[in-house]
Write a protein that holds these residues in place. Structure first.
Motif, mmCIF file in Angstrom:
data_model
loop_
_atom_site.group_PDB
_atom_site.id
_atom_site.type_symbol
_atom_site.label_atom_id
_atom_site.label_comp_id
_atom_site.label_asym_id
_atom_site.label_seq_id
_atom_site.Cartn_x
_atom_site.Cartn_y
_atom_site.Cartn_z
ATOM 1 N N GLN A 163 0.827 -1.206 0.000
ATOM 2 C CA GLN A 163 0.000 0.000 0.000
ATOM 3 C C GLN A 163 0.865 1.260 0.000
ATOM 4 O OE1 GLN A 163 -2.190 -0.741 3.601
ATOM 5 N NE2 GLN A 163 -3.885 -1.733 2.520
ATOM 6 N N ARG A 177 2.590 1.979 -3.404
ATOM 7 C CA ARG A 177 1.677 2.585 -4.389
ATOM 8 C C ARG A 177 1.596 4.099 -4.183
ATOM 9 N NH1 ARG A 177 -0.707 -2.373 -3.745
ATOM 10 N NH2 ARG A 177 -2.070 -1.782 -2.022
ATOM 11 N N ASP A 178 1.508 4.528 -2.938
ATOM 12 C CA ASP A 178 1.482 5.968 -2.630
ATOM 13 C C ASP A 178 2.784 6.641 -3.050
ATOM 14 O OD1 ASP A 178 -1.024 5.639 -1.509
ATOM 15 O OD2 ASP A 178 -0.337 5.819 0.572
ATOM 16 N N ARG A 217 4.972 5.719 -5.326
ATOM 17 C CA ARG A 217 5.126 5.785 -6.784
ATOM 18 C C ARG A 217 4.365 6.958 -7.375
ATOM 19 N NH1 ARG A 217 4.608 0.920 -5.838
ATOM 20 N NH2 ARG A 217 5.034 -1.029 -6.747
ATOM 21 N N SER A 218 3.207 7.265 -6.830
ATOM 22 C CA SER A 218 2.416 8.355 -7.402
ATOM 23 C C SER A 218 2.894 9.719 -6.916
ATOM 24 C CB SER A 218 0.925 8.167 -7.115
ATOM 25 O OG SER A 218 0.678 8.218 -5.730
ATOM 26 N N SER A 219 3.320 9.825 -5.668
ATOM 27 C CA SER A 219 3.711 11.138 -5.132
ATOM 28 C C SER A 219 5.210 11.403 -5.230
ATOM 29 C CB SER A 219 3.277 11.258 -3.674
ATOM 30 O OG SER A 219 4.009 10.356 -2.866
ATOM 31 N N ARG A 220 6.029 10.344 -5.331
ATOM 32 C CA ARG A 220 7.502 10.432 -5.364
ATOM 33 C C ARG A 220 8.076 11.080 -4.103
ATOM 34 N NH1 ARG A 220 8.904 6.531 -8.657
ATOM 35 N NH2 ARG A 220 8.330 6.874 -10.798
ATOM 36 N N ASN A 255 2.774 8.046 5.798
ATOM 37 C CA ASN A 255 3.502 6.863 5.331
ATOM 38 C C ASN A 255 4.808 6.662 6.086
ATOM 39 O OD1 ASN A 255 1.684 5.723 3.535
ATOM 40 N ND2 ASN A 255 2.335 7.050 1.858
ATOM 41 N N ALA A 300 10.530 2.995 -5.775
ATOM 42 C CA ALA A 300 9.247 3.705 -5.775
ATOM 43 C C ALA A 300 9.444 5.215 -5.815
ATOM 44 C CB ALA A 300 8.424 3.311 -4.549
ATOM 45 N N ASN A 321 12.078 6.618 -7.088
ATOM 46 C CA ASN A 321 12.980 6.903 -8.199
ATOM 47 C C ASN A 321 14.242 7.605 -7.690
ATOM 48 O OD1 ASN A 321 13.565 6.587 -10.924
ATOM 49 N ND2 ASN A 321 12.849 8.639 -11.424
#
Length: 138
Positions: free
Chosen positions: A12, A15-16, A18-21, A27, A110, A112
């Motif tokens: 979970q 996933r967060d 990866r989208s927010s970087r 979290n 995640a 990057n």
């Protein structure tokens, strides 16, 4: 059961990420409460740029390396494998879902945030031999 909870929780969170970087406060707290000291060690590897992604050309074979305290550890991310002794003693026994090297690699990917190293395919076998020797020495 602890390893299953760790696995689900990290899925979970990744996933967060990866989208927010970036890691939100929520979290960050979830990672700390789920992984404790392993998260602290993993985060140190990420922030100190000790996670390396090797891409070999022209085959595009990919290997991940975590530069730990005592050695460089080979990580097969898709298989959920790390060559460190903690992986053998705790992860394979289902005591934990991840060693801190594997946790660091997943977070770094995640976000990057890792060092990318490109090598020729000819370097694959010699480097793999070196990393295998490191894992035996651990």
């Amino acid at each position: 059961m602890a390893s299953l909870q760790e696995h689900l929780s990290l899925g979970q969170i990744l996933r967060d990420l990866r989208s927010s970087r970036e890691i939100s406060r929520q979290n960050w707290q979830r990672l700390r409460s789920t992984f404790g000291d392993r998260f602290d060690k993993a985060w140190r590897l990420v922030t100190e740029n000790r996670i390396k992604k090797y891409i070999f050309k022209p085959s595009n074979r990919t290997l991940w390396i975590a530069i730990g305290q005592n050695a460089e550890y080979l990580i097969y991310s898709n298989a959920g494998y790390c060559s460190c002794s903690d992986f053998y003693f705790r992860v394979l026994d289902h005591e934990k879902a991840y060693c801190y090297h594997l946790l660091a690699q997943k977070i770094a990917e995640a976000l990057n945030h890792y060092d990318l190293v490109e090598e020729e395919d000819e370097a694959y076998a010699p480097l793999l031999d070196i990393w295998k020797e490191y894992s035996v020495a651990d």
